[in-house]
Scaffold this active site. Structure first.
Site, mmCIF file in Angstrom:
data_model
loop_
_atom_site.group_PDB
_atom_site.id
_atom_site.type_symbol
_atom_site.label_atom_id
_atom_site.label_comp_id
_atom_site.label_asym_id
_atom_site.label_seq_id
_atom_site.Cartn_x
_atom_site.Cartn_y
_atom_site.Cartn_z
ATOM 1 N N GLY A 31 -1.498 -8.718 8.394
ATOM 2 C CA GLY A 31 -2.210 -9.733 7.625
ATOM 3 C C GLY A 31 -1.499 -11.072 7.669
ATOM 4 N N CYS A 69 -6.385 2.206 2.132
ATOM 5 C CA CYS A 69 -6.368 2.284 3.596
ATOM 6 C C CYS A 69 -6.840 3.620 4.144
ATOM 7 C CB CYS A 69 -4.970 1.964 4.122
ATOM 8 S SG CYS A 69 -3.678 3.119 3.579
ATOM 9 N N GLY A 76 5.083 -9.445 2.335
ATOM 10 C CA GLY A 76 4.215 -10.578 2.065
ATOM 11 C C GLY A 76 3.623 -10.571 0.673
ATOM 12 N N CYS A 128 2.274 3.856 -3.034
ATOM 13 C CA CYS A 128 2.774 3.558 -1.689
ATOM 14 C C CYS A 128 3.983 2.635 -1.780
ATOM 15 C CB CYS A 128 1.669 2.921 -0.856
ATOM 16 S SG CYS A 128 2.154 2.554 0.859
#
Length: 347
Positions: free
Chosen positions: A10, A193, A120, A96
């Site tokens: 991303g 995801c 990020g 996660c």
């Protein structure tokens, strides 16, 4: 400093790597292969891995791929399925971060001789005297401090959030475009995801556990209908209950797995004076007293008082608040609404 940057494919992690490189750090990118099954959303698709690799090439840095599929299944997917089976509403992205990104990845980075791991995430790490504080990202609309609330002093000391000080996502994208990064205009990832957009949550769970029908009743016990899978129902849910339209809005106020019953009621029947949390994690030790509480990734904060219990804390709301679904992460902020204090799981 030698920094391992988690590159999801991303724009945020791409710019994070670019900023660290600009600051003179020795930067290596890494993409974690987390989910071995079908994926067309989130940050686990083949296209995302390819985007991360190509951005690393553009920046002139090495790019690694770590296979953490077993860890991901143990820390995220397995608990996700078990939570639904027991009537809880899990938060897989937080798990996660807790069990993979800021544990297994950090461990691997240390073994390989890296000084820090960077991501990020839109959050900030500030030094306050001899202690570290976890602060909200400057861009409140993109703030992700909620999802990294489990970071303690030891992990904060080995973590960097290079994009947390950007005042607006548009400026971050502008920098990515200026640098010619292929992810500059890539949409943000917002889905789980390992849940495909074509199959959805029901199809994913149906392959992994038995789904059971349940009776829908109102708070007086009057039967209103039936849902095909009680495992898919969550506290506060309003849609997808198979109830006829046209009447007053009804919300799920309770889910009783033992009797296969879903109770619905008016919105005010969701209000509770207090909330119990377990599995607490603290940024810099337990706190008591007045705090602000956030119950979802982008929810508003509400004032409450924290009191310790044998297995966690109790939050007493200043004004009654909607019941939080068991299994959801609840994060505590200081009264200024700037710094994360810690968080836990709603019971």
């Amino acid at each position: 400093m030698k920094v391992l940057v988690a590159m999801s494919g991303g724009v945020d992690s791409s710019v994070a790597a670019a900023l660290l490189l600009r600051e003179g750090h020795q930067v290596v990118g890494v993409t974690m292969r987390l989910w071995g099954g079908a994926s067309d959303t989130g940050c686990c698709s083949v296209a995302d891995v390819d985007d991360a690799r190509r951005v690393a090439q553009q920046l002139g840095i090495d790019h690694l791929v770590f296979n953490f599929t077993e860890d991901f299944d143990a820390a995220v997917v397995g608990p996700y399925v078990r939570a639904h089976a027991t009537g809880a509403t899990p938060n897989p992205c937080i798990e996660c971060n807790r069990g993979v990104k800021f544990s297994r990845l950090v461990e691997r980075a240390e073994v390989l001789g890296f000084d820090a791991v960077a991501t990020g995430h839109h959050a900030r790490i500030e030094r306050r005297g001899d202690r570290l504080a976890l602060a909200r990202g400057v861009d409140r609309a993109k703030d992700q401090s909620y999802v990294v609330h489990m970071l303690d002093q030891e992990r904060l000391a080995r973590t960097l959030f290079p994009v947390g000080s950007f005042p607006a996502k548009a400026q971050l994208r502008a920098l990515a475009a200026e640098l010619g990064l292929r992810t500059a205009t890539k949409p943000d990832s917002q889905d789980v995801c390992f849940i495909t957009s074509t199959g959805g949550r029901e199809a994913f769970l149906r392959e992994r556990l038995a789904l059971h029908p349940a009776t829908v009743v109102d708070t007086s016990g009057r039967r209103l209908g039936e849902v095909p899978a009680i495992e898919l129902v969550t506290i506060g849910q309003r849609k997808g209950l198979g109830l006829p339209g046209g009447g007053p809005k009804r919300f799920v106020v309770d889910v009783d797995r033992s009797t296969s019953t879903v109770v619905v009621g008016a919105e005010h029947e969701l209000l509770r004076p207090a909330l119990a949390l377990t599995r607490m994690s603290w940024v810099d030790g337990p706190v008591t007293g007045d705090v602000l509480v956030q119950c979802s990734a982008h929810g508003a904060t509400e004032p409450a008082t924290v009191e310790p219990t044998a297995d966690g804390v109790t939050l007493t709301w200043r004004e009654p608040q909607r019941r939080v679904a068991p299994g959801q992460s609840v994060v505590l902020y200081d009264p200024s609404d700037r710094y994360v204090l810690g968080g836990g799981i709603a019971t």
